[in-house]
Structure formats: structure tokens, C-alpha cells
Design a protein around this motif. Structure first.
Motif, PDB file in Angstrom:
ATOM      1  N   VAL A 347     -41.136  51.757 -34.885  1.00 40.83           N
ATOM      2  CA  VAL A 347     -42.329  51.044 -33.904  1.00 40.83           C
ATOM      3  C   VAL A 347     -41.972  49.712 -34.418  1.00 40.83           C
ATOM      4  O   VAL A 347     -42.563  49.411 -35.382  1.00 40.83           O
ATOM      5  N   GLY A 348     -41.417  49.288 -33.655  1.00 37.48           N
ATOM      6  CA  GLY A 348     -40.948  48.017 -34.505  1.00 37.48           C
ATOM      7  C   GLY A 348     -39.866  47.935 -35.369  1.00 37.48           C
ATOM      8  O   GLY A 348     -39.383  48.902 -35.585  1.00 37.48           O
ATOM      9  N   LYS A 349     -39.505  46.664 -35.371  1.00 42.42           N
ATOM     10  CA  LYS A 349     -38.582  46.188 -36.890  1.00 42.42           C
ATOM     11  C   LYS A 349     -39.209  46.519 -38.249  1.00 42.42           C
ATOM     12  O   LYS A 349     -40.656  46.233 -38.406  1.00 42.42           O
ATOM     13  N   PRO A 350     -38.618  47.998 -38.406  1.00 38.28           N
ATOM     14  CA  PRO A 350     -39.661  47.995 -40.277  1.00 38.28           C
ATOM     15  C   PRO A 350     -38.989  46.625 -41.343  1.00 38.28           C
ATOM     16  O   PRO A 350     -39.019  45.745 -41.014  1.00 38.28           O
ATOM     17  N   LYS A 351     -40.473  46.335 -41.727  1.00 38.86           N
ATOM     18  CA  LYS A 351     -41.125  45.477 -42.777  1.00 38.86           C
ATOM     19  C   LYS A 351     -40.857  45.857 -44.399  1.00 38.86           C
ATOM     20  O   LYS A 351     -40.352  45.037 -45.042  1.00 38.86           O
ATOM     21  N   GLN A 352     -40.750  46.763 -44.464  1.00 37.57           N
ATOM     22  CA  GLN A 352     -40.727  47.273 -45.759  1.00 37.57           C
ATOM     23  C   GLN A 352     -39.545  49.315 -45.986  1.00 37.57           C
ATOM     24  O   GLN A 352     -40.063  49.785 -45.028  1.00 37.57           O
ATOM     25  N   VAL A 353     -39.326  49.511 -46.752  1.00 34.76           N
ATOM     26  CA  VAL A 353     -37.695  51.020 -46.722  1.00 34.76           C
ATOM     27  C   VAL A 353     -38.142  51.067 -48.719  1.00 34.76           C
ATOM     28  O   VAL A 353     -37.409  50.197 -48.697  1.00 34.76           O
ATOM     29  N   ARG A 354     -38.934  51.712 -48.800  1.00 33.57           N
ATOM     30  CA  ARG A 354     -39.066  51.930 -49.918  1.00 33.57           C
ATOM     31  C   ARG A 354     -38.568  53.382 -50.936  1.00 33.57           C
ATOM     32  O   ARG A 354     -38.405  54.492 -49.767  1.00 33.57           O
ATOM     33  N   ILE A 355     -38.169  53.401 -51.181  1.00 32.61           N
ATOM     34  CA  ILE A 355     -36.972  54.676 -51.836  1.00 32.61           C
ATOM     35  C   ILE A 355     -37.732  55.125 -52.904  1.00 32.61           C
ATOM     36  O   ILE A 355     -37.832  54.867 -53.868  1.00 32.61           O
ATOM     37  N   ASP A 356     -38.818  56.091 -53.079  1.00 30.06           N
ATOM     38  CA  ASP A 356     -39.053  57.185 -54.393  1.00 30.06           C
ATOM     39  C   ASP A 356     -40.585  56.087 -54.817  1.00 30.06           C
ATOM     40  O   ASP A 356     -40.966  55.809 -56.273  1.00 30.06           O
ATOM     41  N   PRO A 357     -41.626  55.523 -53.922  1.00 29.34           N
ATOM     42  CA  PRO A 357     -42.533  54.676 -54.004  1.00 29.34           C
ATOM     43  C   PRO A 357     -43.089  55.231 -55.317  1.00 29.34           C
ATOM     44  O   PRO A 357     -44.195  54.594 -55.937  1.00 29.34           O
ATOM     45  N   ARG A 358     -43.373  57.062 -55.311  1.00 31.72           N
ATOM     46  CA  ARG A 358     -44.578  56.908 -56.070  1.00 31.72           C
ATOM     47  C   ARG A 358     -44.381  57.540 -57.667  1.00 31.72           C
ATOM     48  O   ARG A 358     -44.103  58.536 -57.982  1.00 31.72           O
ATOM     49  N   SER A 359     -42.634  57.004 -57.937  1.00 34.47           N
ATOM     50  CA  SER A 359     -41.887  57.570 -59.034  1.00 34.47           C
ATOM     51  C   SER A 359     -42.045  59.212 -59.689  1.00 34.47           C
ATOM     52  O   SER A 359     -42.672  59.800 -60.048  1.00 34.47           O
ATOM     53  N   LYS A 360     -41.371  59.422 -58.359  1.00 34.01           N
ATOM     54  CA  LYS A 360     -41.496  61.099 -59.113  1.00 34.01           C
ATOM     55  C   LYS A 360     -40.611  62.259 -59.430  1.00 34.01           C
ATOM     56  O   LYS A 360     -40.015  62.779 -60.356  1.00 34.01           O
ATOM     57  N   VAL A 361     -39.347  61.000 -59.503  1.00 34.09           N
ATOM     58  CA  VAL A 361     -37.351  61.898 -59.715  1.00 34.09           C
ATOM     59  C   VAL A 361     -36.920  60.731 -60.601  1.00 34.09           C
ATOM     60  O   VAL A 361     -37.419  58.836 -60.291  1.00 34.09           O
ATOM     61  N   LEU A 362     -36.721  61.074 -61.381  1.00 39.13           N
ATOM     62  CA  LEU A 362     -35.613  60.083 -62.414  1.00 39.13           C
ATOM     63  C   LEU A 362     -34.482  59.502 -61.634  1.00 39.13           C
ATOM     64  O   LEU A 362     -32.956  60.413 -61.273  1.00 39.13           O
ATOM     65  N   PHE A 363     -34.215  58.001 -61.319  1.00 35.37           N
ATOM     66  CA  PHE A 363     -32.349  58.100 -60.867  1.00 35.37           C
ATOM     67  C   PHE A 363     -32.283  56.766 -60.644  1.00 35.37           C
ATOM     68  O   PHE A 363     -33.489  56.266 -61.084  1.00 35.37           O
ATOM     69  N   GLY A 364     -31.480  56.228 -61.275  1.00 36.11           N
ATOM     70  CA  GLY A 364     -30.447  54.631 -61.239  1.00 36.11           C
ATOM     71  C   GLY A 364     -30.411  54.457 -59.431  1.00 36.11           C
ATOM     72  O   GLY A 364     -30.024  55.121 -59.059  1.00 36.11           O
ATOM     73  N   LEU A 365     -30.531  53.321 -59.138  1.00 40.16           N
ATOM     74  CA  LEU A 365     -30.443  52.829 -57.600  1.00 40.16           C
ATOM     75  C   LEU A 365     -30.443  51.574 -57.018  1.00 40.16           C
ATOM     76  O   LEU A 365     -30.286  49.872 -58.072  1.00 40.16           O
TER      77      LEU A 365
END
Length: 606
Positions: A347-365
Motif C-alpha cells: 500500500v504505497g511505497k514501502p518504508k521498511q523491508v525486514r528479513i527475519d526481524p524476530r531472529s528465528k534463523v541463523l544466516f549471514g545476510l
């Protein structure tokens, strides 16, 4: 348990004890000496007491270990099991080098004992070790690993109990920070040294297994398992596992079966990937917004695949949070191939895009969704992992505007760990535009826990602004560990004019000689002949505080190893003499440093 003492009439006495529970031989401990004792009450009938050499008083013991009773009440409730032993004593003595979970008598190095200044900046470090060793009373002491390859069932668990403790007693930021630090330590080893399965029989010595894979790497895997099965199933299975195998030996499958029973899931694939497999996911993500369709697309690429290292693709669910004009929405993507894509309405232009914001997975990003989105994440993200990632991405651009945004955000950042992590990123960036923000961070940092980490970051680059900031910081009289890092960083600026300040600080008599040790390492970092001569004069017993002498060895070796052969040979002569020193810590540090001089004759001294 103690069965009493009897005097022998000749100035000696005999103490009698009985062993009422099975005890692995490596967990037996006897401490004999002239000790100060501090009794600290009981928890459910289990007495708690602390001991240290007589030069330490009871107040120091209480300050250092005083949260033990509260920790025991927490862990008994968290694990749903009574404490498995009849007492919990702790003894701190010089030269241990860490802490060890001996049954009913945990042993600590006396460097963990703290005065008020040390406690303000590192009390949480002692608390983390304290709850770690207490967790071993269950994981490793009462429930024993059958073979070394299953050591994660004790060490990974002890580290993860630390994480759970921070989440439940100090809050979300504290728990998230612990996970962040654990991930960094594990990834550093996996990226720079080697990868191995968590459970493996391939090792030259059992000590090879006690690494960052086993401790923080394994703890993260337990966290992921909890996120997959849910809190109730995870902790219920843990209580059942501890009850079933109390006083027995276990293997990895014993734990897996308990979790499967409580979760009603087949976890073979999880254990094959994360426990018996190698490596971790490295994700390269991209984001595209289609304004005409009001769609956002996130593409995730796995880049870790390496046949030579036997690292394959991973399969896991990943959450993506998007903030747009309508607020926040959460989307889930199944990552199970080299490339995976999620498409969602905006809805409109996104303001934030967050990947795994609740820290459920171990990864490098690796992920830059756009600088405007990163700047909003830097200031508005509720999770510290997101704020740190946004700062690191902005710093990596090297632009003045982005570094200014980072500086302004850190001036308002509420959690000390984020400021410390961002300072580290600024220092490692090697970017000219990072120097001003880093110097400013050192000048305004008020939290004792962050001061030493920000000061350390200032040693990663050389610049007059950083040198001046470090001098001003030291003039303010920082706490001892922060002073140590600042003095070492000051030496890294390599200004000969700082040698007198470092020489004076090298005789600082503070507890455990933290500042003196930092000054001696700083003298080595100066890389000057005058500093080498001064370090040589500080090597003998009595010249500086005894706790600082190992750092003098480090400083001499570090300062001499880049000079010509004659200078290195002179340093080797001095170090060779110290292989017979009266202090075991000096001998060990000397042995570790001789090889850095690059001289074949060092083998004879070793």
C-alpha cells in the motif's frame, strides 16, 4: 557431602566426605588454601558459598557472584527440575584461565573477581559465565555425554541457557544482543578457519571440538529448534529429557526423540542439516517495488554452496516484514533452493523491508533494499539486529551523507550493544568518512559496558582525530577495562609522543592490572625502538604489577616482529629467559609468542 572434620593433634586435620551421586571423574575438584569464605544463603535447601584467596574480601566475592541464588531459582523454574546436587560452592583462584563446572565446586580464575569499577563495566560477563556453569549442573554433570562427539549436548546447551536467561531476566534487547554476538563469533570461525558438523568423530584431540561451532554455533541451533517447535514443546521436551536421563549417559538421538515426542514432528531433516551437516546459509537478498502493480518482490539467493567444503543448500522458512502506508505485514517464504522469491502487495511505497526481524534463523545476510529504507530501519526498527544491519550497510557505502545518518542515529540509539557493534563496523570499514563519527561516539559514550568496545574500535584506523579522542577519553578516567582498550588503541596510533603516558599507565596497580596490561600492549603497537627498550625493562619480576607481565611479553613480541633480524633475535633472547619464569602465566604467554618472531632458534627455547 561433608561428613565432618577431626583434629589430629599435630596441627593437621582430616576432613571426611561422601559421594552420594554418580560423578564423572573429570568433574571432581578439591581446592586447598587460605581462603576467604562468603556464605550466601540457600535455595530449596541447597547452600551457596563462595571462596577466594585471603587477599580478597567477602564483599568482593558477594559483588562478583551475588546473583547466584537468583540464578538458581530461575534455572530450577525454567528447566522444571530441582537442582541436582546438595550444595553449590564456587572457588576463584589464579591461573585457571576460565571457569569449570566441577560438581558442587565450580572453579573460576580469580580474574573474574570484581571491584566496583570492574563490576559496572563487566558484571554481566561474570553473570553470563555464572549461569553457563550452573547450567552444566544439568547438561553435562547430571546428564552426561556418552562420547565427545555429542559434547554439544552440554556446551551448546550451557550457552543457550545464557541466552534464555537474558531474554527472561533482562529483556528482548539483551537476548537479541546475545544471539547477535553468538552468531558473529560462530560465523567468524566458519568463514575464516574451518567448517565442521556439530556432531563429528573426526578430530585429532577432543579439545578440537571445544570451539565456536560447539559453543555459540550450537546454541543458535537450539534457538532455531525452539522457534520451529514452539516454547511449550521445546521446554517440555527439555524437562522430560533431563528427568529421563538424570544420572545417565546420552547421545544426540536421545534428545532428538524427546523433542519429536513433544512437538509431534519428524525433526530428522533439521538435525541432518544443522547438527550433522556443515556450514550455515549465506543469503544475498534483493528488493524491487513495482508502483504500478503495488507489488513488492524479495528475492533470496543462497551463496554458501561449496562442494569442496561439503556445504550444501539449506531448507527453512524465512519471515519478511514490510512497513507501508497501511502499517506492518508479515510474509513467509520457503527457502529451499538456490533462489527463492516472495511477491506481496504493498500500500504505497514501502518504508521498511525486514528479513527475519524476530531472529528465528541463523544466516549471514547481504541486503540493501535502498538507502531511504535502511535509514528508517536504522532509527525505527524494534529489533537491534535490524538496526545493526542497517548501519553496517550504510557504512559500507562510504558516503558522507550515509555516515552522517549513522552518526546521528547512534547519538539517539538506546541500547549500548548496538552502539558498540556500530563502532566496530566504523573502525573496520577503513573509510575516511567513518573517522569523525567514530571519534564522536567515543566522546559521548556513557555506558560502562560499551566504553571498552568503542575504544577498541578506535584502534582499527590511524588518524589524528582518533588519537585526540583517545587522549581525551583517557583524561576522563574511564573504568579499567575501557582504559586498557583505549591505551592499546592509542599505541596503535603510533605517535612516539604517547610513550610516556603508556609507560606511566603500565605501572597502574588496579585490580588484575587491566589498564597496565592495555598500556603494555599499546607500547608494542607503537613499533618503536624506544618502546621495545621500555618493554624489556618491564619484563622482570617486580618491575610492574604481576598480573600485567604476560601483556609485557605480548607487547615485546608484537613490537619486535616487524623489525630486522637482530632486533627480533634480541627479543627472542629476552623471551627465552622467561620460559623458566616463576609465573606459569608468563611462561605460557611466552611460549605462545615466541613463534611470532619468525626465528628458527626459537624452537630450542620452546
Amino acid at each position: 557431602m561433608a561428613k565432618g572434620e577431626s583434629a589430629n593433634g599435630d596441627g593437621t586435620k582430616t576432613a571426611r566426605w561422601s559421594l552420594e551421586k554418580p560423578c564423572p571423574s573429570y568433574l571432581c575438584c578439591i581446592a586447598a588454601g587460605d581462603f576467604t569464605r562468603c556464605d550466601d544463603g540457600e535455595v530449596d535447601g541447597v547452600p551457596i558459598a563462595y571462596f577466594a584467596p585471603a587477599r580478597f574480601d567477602a564483599a568482593t566475592l558477594k559483588r562478583s557472584f551475588g546473583r547466584t541464588g537468583a540464578m538458581m531459582r530461575w534455572i530450577v523454574k525454567r528447566l522444571g527440575r530441582p537442582f541436582p546436587y546438595p550444595k553449590y560452592f564456587q572457588v576463584a583462584v589464579p591461573g585457571v584461565g576460565g571457569a569449570m563446572e566441577n560438581i558442587s565446586l565450580v572453579m573460576w580464575d580469580s580474574i573474574f573477581l570484581q571491584d566496583e569499577a570492574l563490576h559496572a563495566e563487566a558484571g554481566e560477563n561474570v553473570d553470563a559465565t555464572n549461569i553457563h556453569e550452573m547450567a552444566h549442573s544439568y547438561f553435562g554433570d547430571d546428564v552426561v555425554c556418552r562420547h565427545f562427539e555429542h559434547s554439544w549436548l552440554k556446551e551448546s546447551w550451557a550457552v543457550y541457557v545464557e541466552t534464555a536467561y537474558w531474554y527472561e531476566t533482562a529483556g528482548k534487547d539483551a537476548g537479541d544482543w546475545d544471539l547477535h554476538v553468538n552468531a558473529r563469533h560462530y560465523m567468524e570461525e566458519a568463514d575464516q578457519r574451518y567448517v565442521r558438523p556439530l556432531v563429528t568423530r573426526t578430530y585429532n584431540s577432543s579439545w578440537d571440538l571445544f570451539d565456536a561451532h560447539l559453543y555459540p554455533g550450537g546454541a543458535w541451533r537450539l534457538h532455531m529448534l525452539k522457534e520451529i517447535v514452539g516454547d511449550d514443546a521445546f521446554w517440555g521436551a527439555t524437562t522430560d529429557y533431563l528427568a529421563t536421563y538424570s544420572g545417565r549417559v546420552v547421545e544426540t538421538d536421545d534428545f532428538r526423540r524427546k523433542v519429536e515426542e513433544h512437538a509431534g514432528l519428524n525433526l530428522t531433516r533439521f538435525f541432518d542439516q544443522w547438527i550433522h551437516g556443515r556450514g550455515y546459509p549465506k543469503l544475498k537478498a534483493s528488493f524491487r517495488h513495482d508502483a504500478k502493480k503495488d507489488e513488492g518482490t524479495v528475492t533470496i539467493e543462497q551463496t554458501q554452496e561449496n562442494k569442496d567444503k561439503q556445504i550444501g543448500l539449506f531448507s527453512f522458512d524465512l519471515e519478511i516484514d514490510v512497513e507501508d502506508d497501511a502499517g506492518w505485514t508479515t510474509h513467509s517464504i520457503r527457502v529451499d533452493d538456490k533462489r527463492s522469491t516472495a511477491v506481496f502487495q504493498c500500500v504505497g511505497k514501502p518504508k521498511q523491508v525486514r528479513i527475519d526481524p524476530r531472529s528465528k534463523v541463523l544466516f549471514g545476510l547481504e541486503f540493501n533494499p535502498g538507502e531511504d529504507l535502511l535509514k528508517r530501519t536504522l532509527t525505527d526498527a524494534e529489533d537491534l539486529r535490524g538496526r545493526i544491519h542497517a548501519a553496517e550497510e550504510l557504512i559500507s557505502t562510504g558516503t558522507r551523507a550515509n555516515l552522517r545518518a549513522v552518526d546521528e542515529a547512534m547519538a539517539r540509539e538506546p541500547f549500548w550493544g548496538v552502539r558498540a557493534a556500530v563502532a566496530d563496523a566504523l573502525g573496520k570499514s577503513g573509510c575516511a568518512e567513518a573517522i569523525g563519527p567514530l571519534a564522536a561516539m567515543l566522546g559521548r559514550e556513557a555506558d560502562p559496558r560499551a566504553k571498552r568496545l568503542v575504544a577498541k574500535a578506535c584502534g582499527a584506523m590511524r588518524d589524528p582525530r582518533l588519537r585526540d579522542a583517545l587522549r581525551a577519553f583517557l583524561d576522563e578516567g574511564p573504568p579499567p577495562m575501557a582504559a586498557a582498550q583505549a591505551l592499546q588503541a592509542l599505541g596503535s596510533q603510533r605517535d612516539p609522543a604517547d610513550l610516556p603516558r603508556l609507560e606511566k599507565a603500565s605501572r597502574d596497580p588496579g585490580l588484575h592490572a587491566w589498564a597496565a596490561s592495555g598500556a603494555l600492549r599499546g607500547m608494542g603497537a607503537l613499533r618503536s625502538r624506544d618502546a621495545l627498550e621500555s618493554l624489556e625493562a618491564r619484563l622482570p619480576y617486580g618491575a610492574i604489577p604481576e598480573d600485567a607481565r604476560p601483556a609485557a611479553v605480548e607487547g615485546l613480541a608484537a613490537g619486535a616482529r616487524l623489525f630486522e633480524r637482530d632486533t627480533r633475535a634480541r627479543a627472542l633472547d629476552r623471551l627465552a629467559d622467561l620460559t623458566r619464569d616463576r609465573d606459569r602465566r608468563v611462561r605460557l604467554r611466552t611460549a605462545a609468542q615466541i613463534g611470532t618472531l619468525g626465528l628458527a632458534e626459537g624452537a630450542g627455547a620452546l
